[in-house]
Design a protein around this motif. Structure first.
Motif, PDB file in Angstrom:
ATOM      1  N   LYS A 108       0.842  -1.189   0.000  1.00 47.38           N
ATOM      2  CA  LYS A 108       0.000   0.000   0.000  1.00 47.38           C
ATOM      3  C   LYS A 108       0.878   1.240   0.000  1.00 47.38           C
ATOM      4  CE  LYS A 108      -3.766   2.242   2.492  1.00 47.38           C
ATOM      5  NZ  LYS A 108      -4.627   2.192   3.700  1.00 47.38           N
ATOM      6  N   VAL A 109       0.550   2.161  -0.859  1.00 46.61           N
ATOM      7  CA  VAL A 109       1.332   3.379  -0.969  1.00 46.61           C
ATOM      8  C   VAL A 109       0.869   4.369   0.089  1.00 46.61           C
ATOM      9  CG1 VAL A 109       1.962   5.299  -2.456  1.00 46.61           C
ATOM     10  CG2 VAL A 109       1.677   3.019  -3.413  1.00 46.61           C
ATOM     11  N   GLU A 110       1.779   4.785   0.942  1.00 48.83           N
ATOM     12  CA  GLU A 110       1.470   5.739   1.990  1.00 48.83           C
ATOM     13  C   GLU A 110       1.799   7.151   1.514  1.00 48.83           C
ATOM     14  OE1 GLU A 110      -0.022   4.833   4.633  1.00 48.83           O
ATOM     15  OE2 GLU A 110       0.244   2.652   4.556  1.00 48.83           O
ATOM     16  N   LYS A 111       1.180   8.128   2.185  1.00 47.47           N
ATOM     17  CA  LYS A 111       1.447   9.520   1.860  1.00 47.47           C
ATOM     18  C   LYS A 111       2.901   9.871   2.153  1.00 47.47           C
ATOM     19  CE  LYS A 111      -0.514  14.132   2.424  1.00 47.47           C
ATOM     20  NZ  LYS A 111      -1.572  14.943   3.066  1.00 47.47           N
ATOM     21  N   ALA A 112       3.487   9.203   3.129  1.00 44.74           N
ATOM     22  CA  ALA A 112       4.886   9.458   3.482  1.00 44.74           C
ATOM     23  C   ALA A 112       5.836   9.058   2.369  1.00 44.74           C
ATOM     24  CB  ALA A 112       5.244   8.704   4.766  1.00 44.74           C
ATOM     25  N   ASP A 113       5.415   8.146   1.484  1.00 45.59           N
ATOM     26  CA  ASP A 113       6.243   7.756   0.350  1.00 45.59           C
ATOM     27  C   ASP A 113       6.190   8.791  -0.767  1.00 45.59           C
ATOM     28  OD1 ASP A 113       6.876   5.317   1.594  1.00 45.59           O
ATOM     29  OD2 ASP A 113       5.039   4.391   0.832  1.00 45.59           O
ATOM     30  N   ILE A 114       5.088   9.518  -0.847  1.00 40.48           N
ATOM     31  CA  ILE A 114       4.882  10.486  -1.919  1.00 40.48           C
ATOM     32  C   ILE A 114       5.431  11.863  -1.577  1.00 40.48           C
ATOM     33  CG2 ILE A 114       3.135  11.661  -3.321  1.00 40.48           C
ATOM     34  CD1 ILE A 114       3.418   8.725  -3.979  1.00 40.48           C
ATOM     35  N   MET A 115       5.256  12.294  -0.340  1.00 40.93           N
ATOM     36  CA  MET A 115       5.559  13.674   0.043  1.00 40.93           C
ATOM     37  C   MET A 115       7.025  14.078  -0.143  1.00 40.93           C
ATOM     38  SD  MET A 115       2.816  15.093   0.432  1.00 40.93           S
ATOM     39  CE  MET A 115       3.553  16.684   0.843  1.00 40.93           C
ATOM     40  N   THR A 215       7.190   2.788 -22.012  1.00 44.75           N
ATOM     41  CA  THR A 215       6.878   2.013 -20.813  1.00 44.75           C
ATOM     42  C   THR A 215       5.619   2.600 -20.176  1.00 44.75           C
ATOM     43  OG1 THR A 215       8.124   3.373 -19.233  1.00 44.75           O
ATOM     44  CG2 THR A 215       9.373   1.707 -20.464  1.00 44.75           C
ATOM     45  N   ASP A 216       5.205   2.001 -19.059  1.00 42.08           N
ATOM     46  CA  ASP A 216       4.057   2.552 -18.327  1.00 42.08           C
ATOM     47  C   ASP A 216       4.507   3.428 -17.168  1.00 42.08           C
ATOM     48  OD1 ASP A 216       5.085   0.610 -16.682  1.00 42.08           O
ATOM     49  OD2 ASP A 216       3.153  -0.266 -16.146  1.00 42.08           O
ATOM     50  N   ALA A 217       5.787   3.827 -17.176  1.00 37.62           N
ATOM     51  CA  ALA A 217       6.323   4.644 -16.095  1.00 37.62           C
ATOM     52  C   ALA A 217       5.752   6.054 -16.121  1.00 37.62           C
ATOM     53  CB  ALA A 217       7.856   4.692 -16.181  1.00 37.62           C
ATOM     54  N   LEU A 218       5.817   6.706 -14.971  1.00 39.19           N
ATOM     55  CA  LEU A 218       5.391   8.101 -14.840  1.00 39.19           C
ATOM     56  C   LEU A 218       6.650   8.944 -14.637  1.00 39.19           C
ATOM     57  CD1 LEU A 218       2.433   9.479 -12.811  1.00 39.19           C
ATOM     58  CD2 LEU A 218       4.697  10.423 -12.408  1.00 39.19           C
ATOM     59  N   ALA A 219       6.786  10.020 -15.406  1.00 39.99           N
ATOM     60  CA  ALA A 219       7.981  10.858 -15.344  1.00 39.99           C
ATOM     61  C   ALA A 219       7.616  12.265 -14.885  1.00 39.99           C
ATOM     62  CB  ALA A 219       8.669  10.915 -16.703  1.00 39.99           C
ATOM     63  N   LEU A 250       0.334  11.573  -8.282  1.00 38.23           N
ATOM     64  CA  LEU A 250       1.182  10.489  -7.783  1.00 38.23           C
ATOM     65  C   LEU A 250       0.390   9.521  -6.916  1.00 38.23           C
ATOM     66  CD1 LEU A 250       4.503  12.355  -6.862  1.00 38.23           C
ATOM     67  CD2 LEU A 250       4.011  10.989  -8.894  1.00 38.23           C
ATOM     68  N   THR A 251      -0.445  10.055  -6.051  1.00 41.76           N
ATOM     69  CA  THR A 251      -1.242   9.196  -5.184  1.00 41.76           C
ATOM     70  C   THR A 251      -2.215   8.341  -5.990  1.00 41.76           C
ATOM     71  OG1 THR A 251      -1.127  10.851  -3.416  1.00 41.76           O
ATOM     72  CG2 THR A 251      -2.817   9.156  -3.222  1.00 41.76           C
ATOM     73  N   LYS A 252      -2.869   8.961  -6.966  1.00 46.87           N
ATOM     74  CA  LYS A 252      -3.833   8.236  -7.795  1.00 46.87           C
ATOM     75  C   LYS A 252      -3.180   7.138  -8.607  1.00 46.87           C
ATOM     76  CE  LYS A 252      -7.036   8.921 -11.647  1.00 46.87           C
ATOM     77  NZ  LYS A 252      -7.601   9.910 -12.609  1.00 46.87           N
ATOM     78  N   GLU A 253      -2.059   7.456  -9.265  1.00 49.58           N
ATOM     79  CA  GLU A 253      -1.424   6.483 -10.161  1.00 49.58           C
ATOM     80  C   GLU A 253      -0.730   5.363  -9.395  1.00 49.58           C
ATOM     81  OE1 GLU A 253      -2.087   6.397 -13.170  1.00 49.58           O
ATOM     82  OE2 GLU A 253      -3.047   8.345 -13.274  1.00 49.58           O
ATOM     83  N   LYS A 254      -0.173   5.652  -8.237  1.00 47.36           N
ATOM     84  CA  LYS A 254       0.493   4.604  -7.466  1.00 47.36           C
ATOM     85  C   LYS A 254      -0.487   3.664  -6.798  1.00 47.36           C
ATOM     86  CE  LYS A 254       4.211   4.012  -6.994  1.00 47.36           C
ATOM     87  NZ  LYS A 254       5.104   3.173  -7.819  1.00 47.36           N
TER      88      LYS A 254
END
Length: 256
Positions: A108-115, A215-219, A250-254
């Motif tokens: 699960k992607v946490e907000k702490a990983d994105i910020m 690729t399906d990566a986000l840049a 970032l939150t939506k795509e992850k």
């Protein structure tokens, strides 16, 4: 004549149409649409000559060209074929199915990983420090990672800013984030040659669009000239983003 057709023939036609459509999309994204149209014209001429007009000599020549042409197309489009197979193998539903079989849970992607990423981009935007950050999704980016310097560190705002500092030897390349770790920096990305890219966008934007097409990566791009934050994803640009908009993307795509 049409009474002989059944549900199996309808499914057959729909599958062929879907295959042609996906091939068209693949060729269009890779800039090879003219080759795709040429192949369709050649196949149409081959069918008319061999099936409709029944020209034996010319038809046999076309048959030989087709048998050799299949091998030539595999060699010519090996990158596109590889991309298609990797995309098929990394499909989210297939991934969920295999995770179910192996009893593994998706992290699960946490907000702490994105910020830290958002805060670093916001800080670099204010200082007009150019940056290019690629976030891996389902398709592995091992080939791109090997072109740079491996780091394998936890995501940290100060580390991101120090890598893209103007005097840093790695600031010109791309940073790759995989499984919420900074895997490498100074990486080389495929550059998009799309003629529709606005002229005011530089090499970083072209590289970001290129990796999002292949690729399906986000840049994520931070412009060195204007300081604006942009995102390239699925071959499309999202320009002039605010930090809040970047966080939301970032939150939506992850989470998907």
């Amino acid at each position: 004549m049409f009474l002989d057709y059944g549900i199996k023939d309808l499914i057959d036609i729909l599958l062929v149409a879907y295959l042609l459509y996906q091939t068209y999309r693949l060729m269009k994204d890779s800039g090879s649409i003219n080759i795709f149209i040429g192949i369709l014209v050649f196949i149409g001429c081959w069918l008319i000559v061999s099936q409709v007009l029944e020209m034996r000599l010319l038809g046999s020549i076309f048959d030989k060209l087709v048998s050799v042409g299949v091998l030539a197309l595999i060699i010519l489009f090996q990158d596109e074929i590889r991309k298609f197979l990797v995309t098929l193998g990394s499909h989210k539903r297939l991934g969920s199915f295999f995770r179910f079989l192996t009893k593994t849970k998706q992290k699960k992607v946490e907000k702490a990983d994105i910020m830290p990423i958002v805060m670093a981009c916001m800080s670099m935007s204010k200082g007009k420090i150019g940056a290019l950050i690629v976030i891996e999704k389902d398709m592995p980016l091992n080939e791109i990672i090997h072109t740079g310097e491996k780091i394998h560190a936890d995501i940290n705002q100060r580390l991101i800013e120090s890598i893209f500092f103007k005097n840093s030897p790695l600031h010109d390349g791309a940073m790759v984030i995989s499984h919420m770790h900074i895997e490498a920096a100074g990486c080389i990305l495929p550059v998009s040659h799309d003629l529709n890219i606005p002229k005011e966008l530089g090499l970083r934007h072209r590289a970001a669009l290129g990796v999002s097409q292949e690729t399906d990566a986000l840049a994520i791009i931070v412009s060195e000239e204007t300081g604006s934050i942009s995102v390239a994803y699925k071959g499309q640009f999202h320009l002039h983003l605010t930090p809040e908009e970047l966080e939301r993307i970032l939150t939506k795509e992850k989470q998907q």
